[in-house]
Design a protein around this motif. Sequence first.
Motif, mmCIF file in Angstrom:
data_model
loop_
_atom_site.group_PDB
_atom_site.id
_atom_site.type_symbol
_atom_site.label_atom_id
_atom_site.label_comp_id
_atom_site.label_asym_id
_atom_site.label_seq_id
_atom_site.Cartn_x
_atom_site.Cartn_y
_atom_site.Cartn_z
ATOM 1 N N THR A 43 2.832 -15.850 33.823
ATOM 2 C CA THR A 43 3.217 -16.220 34.837
ATOM 3 C C THR A 43 3.799 -17.076 34.753
ATOM 4 O OG1 THR A 43 0.595 -15.875 34.955
ATOM 5 C CG2 THR A 43 1.069 -16.979 36.538
ATOM 6 N N SER A 100 -7.772 -17.254 35.495
ATOM 7 C CA SER A 100 -8.341 -18.402 35.223
ATOM 8 C C SER A 100 -9.648 -18.830 34.858
ATOM 9 C CB SER A 100 -7.752 -19.117 35.807
ATOM 10 O OG SER A 100 -8.549 -18.910 37.026
ATOM 11 N N GLN A 105 0.035 -28.922 39.374
ATOM 12 C CA GLN A 105 0.144 -27.071 39.648
ATOM 13 C C GLN A 105 -0.096 -27.037 40.594
ATOM 14 O OE1 GLN A 105 -2.530 -24.162 37.490
ATOM 15 N NE2 GLN A 105 0.096 -22.796 36.869
ATOM 16 N N THR A 164 2.682 -24.215 33.788
ATOM 17 C CA THR A 164 2.049 -23.164 33.190
ATOM 18 C C THR A 164 2.179 -23.217 32.582
ATOM 19 O OG1 THR A 164 1.994 -21.788 35.874
ATOM 20 C CG2 THR A 164 1.028 -20.833 34.089
ATOM 21 N N TRP A 221 -2.389 -14.866 37.065
ATOM 22 C CA TRP A 221 -3.454 -16.138 36.955
ATOM 23 C C TRP A 221 -4.512 -16.395 37.776
ATOM 24 C CZ3 TRP A 221 -4.846 -19.401 33.578
ATOM 25 C CH2 TRP A 221 -5.371 -20.941 34.409
ATOM 26 N N THR A 274 -3.823 -28.409 35.951
ATOM 27 C CA THR A 274 -4.046 -27.839 37.326
ATOM 28 C C THR A 274 -3.896 -28.176 38.715
ATOM 29 O OG1 THR A 274 -6.283 -27.757 36.703
ATOM 30 C CG2 THR A 274 -5.281 -25.632 36.178
#
Length: 406
Positions: free
Chosen positions: A174, A33, A109, A90, A29, A106
């Motif tokens: 992921t 990203s 996360q 995710t 990731w 995010t």
Amino acid sequence: MLNRLLPPSGPARMLTVITMVMSLGQGLWIAISVLYAVTIVGLTPGELGISLGVSAALVLVSSIPLGHLADRAGPRTVQMWSFLALAPLTAVLLLAHGFWAYVIVTSVQGLFYRAGNNARKAMIAANVPRTDRVRVTARIRAALNASVAVGAGISGLVIAWGEPAGYAGAILLTAVCFLVTGLLTAKEPPVPPVPAAAGAAFAVLRDVPFLLFTALDGLLLTHALLIDVVLPLWVIQHTDAPRWMAAVILIINTAIVVTLQTKAVWGTEDPRSASWASFQGAGCVAAACALFALTGGAGAVAACVLLVLGALVHGLGEIRQAAASWTIVFGLAPDHAQGQYQGTYKMGGDLGRILAPAAFTWLIIGQGVIGWIVLAASYVVLAAAMPVVVARGVRYRAPEGAAATT
């Protein structure tokens, strides 16, 4: 190779396996990203910077409460549910279109990942005897770097393909890694919650020596950004070395961590000896800065040689300083508050990662060779303070240890 990275048996082996699965997903990731946010989600560079800043700030201010949660609820419980939650969080990135959706997903996360990460360190403290914690952590870090390298390699294929389907597949892989991490955590031995001790809920905030160590170590840990951020720009803008030398430096760094991290724990049996090991590690990083400074006026071949030498010396300093930090953190943190102390310690690194990129870019890329020399001297000065700060922390812990034995 895998057997060399894994402990022989027991909880430490399972902890290492769990970390390898988790870091495979995390490495994948991290590597995609930025490109995913810009090319698929459609964020501008400015919006991406804001989203990263918001997420980092939330993680920073929540680190101590999330660590405290691991102590009160039990680190296995927190780690398991954090990664089980990270799997759908995710996957839902595939539906996060636009700036605000991306920021929200995010950021949440990041909070769950920090909760799980804090709990992972508390799991080590709970399941591994104190005398073995640093050695086991070294094995885990070596395994983590190996898995991150594999994840980064997969991401390279995704980036080379460049199609949305490739990015979607990487995100789902992921998510699967995080799901498996949570399920494997459920197989770990249960760790009961630690009853709250008398006094303030966040006792670490009154532990001035530990806070000083956290700040000092956080500044020293900025040396990792030299490899990730500064050197690629330095190679391109200030040396005659080919651009691919930036990748060579990263490979050297990863290889040193994977192969030598477990050997770098010698002489770090207690916080006081570890503080001198930290000084040695920072000295190596300072020497590497001096070698990197010499590349600015060297020819292409000489610059390549100096970059390789600098990467080797830097890598040795990194693993030495990392081993020292683990001993100091585990040694200064009371067993009933490992989670919140580990969370607090993470904040030092967070602050360094927030402040250092801009400072290093101005100092090294903007000022050139003199910037490398100033940085080398700064690391030496910071490292020289480490034994003093740690000795104060040991004295601060002593009354508690004496009370526990009466």
